[in-house]
Each structure stands twice: as structure tokens, then as C-alpha cells.
Write an enzyme that holds these catalytic residues in place. Structure first.
Site, PDB file in Angstrom:
ATOM      1  N   HIS A  17       0.792  -1.108   0.076  1.00  0.00           N
ATOM      2  CA  HIS A  17      -0.009  -0.036  -0.026  1.00  0.00           C
ATOM      3  C   HIS A  17       0.918   1.424   0.005  1.00  0.00           C
ATOM      4  O   HIS A  17       1.471   1.562   0.963  1.00  0.00           O
ATOM      5  CB  HIS A  17      -0.921  -0.033   1.238  1.00  0.00           C
ATOM      6  CG  HIS A  17      -1.980   1.077   1.289  1.00  0.00           C
ATOM      7  ND1 HIS A  17      -3.065   0.933   1.558  1.00  0.00           N
ATOM      8  CD2 HIS A  17      -1.778   2.313   1.061  1.00  0.00           C
ATOM      9  CE1 HIS A  17      -3.994   2.167   1.504  1.00  0.00           C
ATOM     10  NE2 HIS A  17      -3.140   2.962   1.153  1.00  0.00           N
ATOM     11  N   HIS A  19       1.400   5.456  -1.888  1.00  0.00           N
ATOM     12  CA  HIS A  19       1.001   6.321  -2.541  1.00  0.00           C
ATOM     13  C   HIS A  19       2.165   7.306  -3.259  1.00  0.00           C
ATOM     14  O   HIS A  19       3.141   7.598  -2.467  1.00  0.00           O
ATOM     15  CB  HIS A  19       0.143   7.469  -1.701  1.00  0.00           C
ATOM     16  CG  HIS A  19      -1.041   6.882  -1.091  1.00  0.00           C
ATOM     17  ND1 HIS A  19      -2.263   6.984  -1.765  1.00  0.00           N
ATOM     18  CD2 HIS A  19      -1.283   6.439   0.145  1.00  0.00           C
ATOM     19  CE1 HIS A  19      -2.948   6.387  -1.014  1.00  0.00           C
ATOM     20  NE2 HIS A  19      -2.597   5.881   0.082  1.00  0.00           N
ATOM     21  N   LYS A 103      -9.495  -0.834  -5.787  1.00  0.00           N
ATOM     22  CA  LYS A 103      -9.473  -0.321  -4.400  1.00  0.00           C
ATOM     23  C   LYS A 103     -10.708   0.106  -4.427  1.00  0.00           C
ATOM     24  O   LYS A 103     -11.263   1.167  -5.072  1.00  0.00           O
ATOM     25  CB  LYS A 103      -8.475   0.779  -4.407  1.00  0.00           C
ATOM     26  CG  LYS A 103      -8.096   1.566  -3.059  1.00  0.00           C
ATOM     27  CD  LYS A 103      -7.826   0.911  -2.125  1.00  0.00           C
ATOM     28  CE  LYS A 103      -7.976   1.672  -0.714  1.00  0.00           C
ATOM     29  NZ  LYS A 103      -6.711   2.183  -0.300  1.00  0.00           N
ATOM     30  N   HIS A 140     -10.434   0.727   1.775  1.00  0.00           N
ATOM     31  CA  HIS A 140     -10.273   1.581   2.589  1.00  0.00           C
ATOM     32  C   HIS A 140     -11.533   1.604   3.681  1.00  0.00           C
ATOM     33  O   HIS A 140     -12.674   1.820   3.247  1.00  0.00           O
ATOM     34  CB  HIS A 140     -10.103   3.069   2.074  1.00  0.00           C
ATOM     35  CG  HIS A 140     -10.192   4.054   3.176  1.00  0.00           C
ATOM     36  ND1 HIS A 140      -9.099   4.767   3.157  1.00  0.00           N
ATOM     37  CD2 HIS A 140     -10.845   4.526   4.186  1.00  0.00           C
ATOM     38  CE1 HIS A 140      -8.924   5.740   4.381  1.00  0.00           C
ATOM     39  NE2 HIS A 140     -10.256   5.432   4.979  1.00  0.00           N
ATOM     40  N   HIS A 178      -4.737  -0.889   5.712  1.00  0.00           N
ATOM     41  CA  HIS A 178      -4.473  -0.068   6.825  1.00  0.00           C
ATOM     42  C   HIS A 178      -5.214  -0.105   8.296  1.00  0.00           C
ATOM     43  O   HIS A 178      -5.867   0.898   8.687  1.00  0.00           O
ATOM     44  CB  HIS A 178      -4.210   1.323   6.590  1.00  0.00           C
ATOM     45  CG  HIS A 178      -5.235   2.237   5.519  1.00  0.00           C
ATOM     46  ND1 HIS A 178      -6.527   1.975   5.813  1.00  0.00           N
ATOM     47  CD2 HIS A 178      -5.049   2.612   4.493  1.00  0.00           C
ATOM     48  CE1 HIS A 178      -7.143   2.608   5.284  1.00  0.00           C
ATOM     49  NE2 HIS A 178      -6.127   3.118   4.023  1.00  0.00           N
ATOM     50  N   ASP A 251       1.234   2.478   3.328  1.00  0.00           N
ATOM     51  CA  ASP A 251       0.264   3.882   3.408  1.00  0.00           C
ATOM     52  C   ASP A 251       1.193   5.118   3.383  1.00  0.00           C
ATOM     53  O   ASP A 251       0.621   6.210   3.709  1.00  0.00           O
ATOM     54  CB  ASP A 251      -0.620   3.690   4.295  1.00  0.00           C
ATOM     55  CG  ASP A 251      -1.960   4.890   4.040  1.00  0.00           C
ATOM     56  OD1 ASP A 251      -1.894   5.155   2.734  1.00  0.00           O
ATOM     57  OD2 ASP A 251      -2.765   5.210   4.930  1.00  0.00           O
TER      58      ASP A 251
END
Ligand code: NCD
Ligand code: ZN
Length: 352
Positions: A17, A19, A103, A140, A178, A251
Site C-alpha cells: 500500500h 501513494h 480499490k 479503505h 491499514h 500507506d
């Protein structure tokens, strides 16, 4: 895995995970991940969101262009699920090879989630298609109803949404991203086969006091928000246990310093500069260093049915001071990392 008193050599890990953002920001952060991880699953919450396989293919090319020469790093991608995602798009994504899942962002739950799913009832067709074509659902897990307390959003999501998804589509693989609470860890442990969770360094190392320590601390604000000490302890117990359902997903979510230190600061903690070192600290403190390799380098690949990486990385027990900030693109923008100005007990010294 080889350990001595002060070094630790483990199979090259994966980050399930991450970004990476785009453009100059992408170029600034990809090297931190590529130097330690063999693969990373790049999140699709960009502007505009990555809702098609074609967009993901182009994004993958841009990520690869940012990988420093000589590093064998493989980006993995996930499709941004919307109310309008078609079974045909799911099939295309599955056929592409580099797309491992889709996702689910509940609309309004986090950064760039406005195009996300407005109701689970809008996406049953897409989820069925994912199960059929072997794509993993990354979730999420927070509800967005304004009446639900921000600290209770994960538990409400389990009760109202996630348990229904898991029951209704038994063949769908689900990664609860997460996780932040004891309740979430228990849910995953008690779930059917094909349900797993990623755990971030910040949720293993900090409780919610860290957001308010001597004043408001924007660099400790992320989503889902940090929780109670009992929750943190439950996450450490889950991650460092021998349960294959819990694996590494940082994350790491970079935002420029000025966007974090603002009247309405962005959610996200940048941890890619020291990800494996931060996890090593958690496992070391728990007296479970010997389980780090399984958590970081084996369980995620096994869950997704991918080969484990071949190379290794080596960490040394050596104190170092994390910089106050890093460059973030070509302008004057800066990036404040997790533990900025503080010390870390482990240091990545080699990757082969
Ligand atoms: C992430 C981001 O900034 O993209 N922020 C965060 O606090 N984790 C989005 C997300 O993963 O929720
Ligand atoms: Zn994220």
C-alpha cells in the site's frame, strides 16, 4: 532470514500500500521505495482517479521512469473502483497482468475519494466480476456518515459493509487496508479464508495522543486516524504473530509541508524514507525480529499468489537521525517525513 546481534538480512520485502502521486512528486518519492522494496502496490487516488486499465498502464510507465537505474523494482497497480466500474473494465484490468486488484474508497472517506463508491449496493456486479477474474479487493474501511464519530468509522464499516461483502462473495479475496483497531484485527482473524489486512508503521508505533502532544501535530494526522493504545497493542500483537493474514503496507502518503501545516491540513504520513527500519523497530521492541521477514516479504506475496522476491536487504542496528525534511519536486516544496528530526535504531545498509 539471517540475524546476528546487530545485522539482519531478509528476503527483499514488498509494500502492499503506497501513494506515489504523479509528476515531479512521483519522481521525488519513488526512489525511497525502490531502494528497499521489490514491489509496491501503487494506490490510484490521483487527480483524476485511475479508473481505467489504460490510465493505469500509462501511470505504470511513469512510475518505472522514476526508478533509479540499476534497481529492479516492479510497480503493481490497482483500479480505482467507482459506482460506474463495469465488469468489462474488471476483465480488462485482470488481463493486463500488472493490475492486482481494485480499490474501494467510500466516497468522501479520504484524500481524493470524491469519485469513490457511494454505496456498496452500486458495486456488487463489479465485485462479482473481480472474484471471477481473480482480482483482489483492497478496501479503505471507514464509513463516511457525518453522524459516526471519526474514531468509530472503521468498526462501523466492518458492521455495515465489510462483513456483508465477505459473506456475499465467498470467492472474493479482500485486503482490509491499514487496519487501526483491535476490533479490525479480530475481524480479520475470525474471517473466512481469503481475507487479510495490511498494517502501517504509524499505527504500530503511535497512538492518538501523538496527534495532540503539546499542541496539534499535523504530521501525525492520517486516515484512518490513529487510535487508542489498546488498539496499537492489538495491532503489534497481530503483525508480529505468526498469522499469515497480516502483512506490510506502509500507506506512505506524501503531502507537501505547506499542505500539512495548514488550517485544513491534508491526511497522510510519509514513511517511505525509512519504512523497513520503522517496522524493524516494532518487531525488535516486541522481541519478534525473527518474524519481520514473514510479515514484510512472504505473507503478502503468498496471499496474492505471487512468487516471493529473490533478492535480499540488510539492516544494521545503528542509530541515525531522520532529516527534518526532504526535497519534494523541483520547486521549494518540502516533505516532512515520519520521525522528522528524531532517531531510528535500524538502518538499511545493503540491498542485493
Ligand atoms: C492517503 C492519501 O493522502 O492519499 N492519506 C492517508 O492519510 N492515508 C489516503 C488514504 O490511504 O486514506
Ligand atoms: Zn493509503
Amino acid at each position: 532470514m539471517k540475524t546476528s546481534d546487530d545485522t539482519l538480512t531478509l528476503r527483499r520485502p514488498d509494500d502492499w500500500h503506497i501513494h506515489f502521486r504523479d509528476g515531479a512528486h512521483l519522481a521525488a518519492v519513488v526512489p525511497y521505495t525502490a531502494r528497499q522494496f521489490g514491489r509496491a502496490l501503487a494506490m490510484p487516488n490521483l487527480k483524476p482517479p485511475m479508473t481505467t486499465t489504460a490510465a493505469l498502464a500509462d501511470y505504470r510507465t511513469r512510475i518505472l521512469a522514476a526508478v533509479p537505474t540499476g534497481l529492479a523494482f516492479e510497480p503493481m497497480l490497482t483500479l480505482y473502483l467507482t459506482d460506474a466500474t463495469t465488469p468489462e473494465e474488471i476483465q480488462r484490468a485482470s488481463g493486463a497482468g500488472f493490475v492486482v486488484g481494485a480499490k474501494l474508497y467510500p466516497a468522501g472517506a479520504t484524500t481524493h475519494s470524491d469519485a469513490g463508491v457511494t454505496s456498496i449496493d452500486k458495486v456488487w456486479g463489479a465485485l462479482e466480476a473481480m472474484a471471477e477474474h481473480g482480482l483482489v479487493l483492497q478496501v479503505h474501511g471507514e464509513v463516511t456518515e457525518p453522524g459516526v464519530d471519526v474514531f468509530d468509522r472503521e468498526q462501523a464499516f466492518i458492521d455495515r459493509v465489510l462483513s456483508r461483502v465477505v459473506d456475499r462473495i465467498p470467492a472474493l479475496k479482500v485486503v482490509f487496508e491499514h487496519i487501526t483497531t483491535r476490533v479490525a484485527a479480530q475481524f480479520v482473524r475470525a474471517s473466512r479464508k481469503g481475507v487479510a489486512a495490511t498494517v502501517t508503521p504509524q499505527h504500530l508505533l503511535l497512538n492518538r495522543n501523538a496527534i495532540f502532544e503539546g499542541g496539534i501535530r499535523p504530521h501525525h494526522y492520517c486516515l484512518p486516524v490513529l487510535k487508542r493504545e489498546q488498539d496499537r497493542e492489538a495491532l503489534v500483537e497481530a503483525a508480529t504473530s505468526d498469522d499469515p493474514r497480516f502483512f506490510l503496507g506502509t500507506d506512505s502518503a506524501p503531502h507537501a509541508k505547506h499542505a500539512k501545516e495548514a488550517p485544513c491540513g491534508c491526511a497522510g504520513i510519509f514513511s517511505a524514507h525509512a519504512a523497513i527500519e520503522l517496522y524493524a523497530e516494532v518487531f525488535d521492541q516486541a522481541g519478534r525480529l525473527e518474524r519481520l521477514e514473514s510479515f514484510a516479504s512472504e505473507r503478502g506475496a503468498d496471499f496474492d499468489g505471487r512468487a516471493r522476491n529473490r533478492g535480499t536487504i540488510t539492516l544494521r542496528r545503528e542509530r541515525w537521525t531522520v532529516p527534518e525534511s526532504y526535497e519534494y519536486g523541483p520547486g521549494s516544496e518540502r516533505l516532512v517525513p515520519f520521525r522528522a528530526g528524531g532517531t531510528l535504531a535500524w538502518r538499511l545498509v545493503d540491498a542485493a
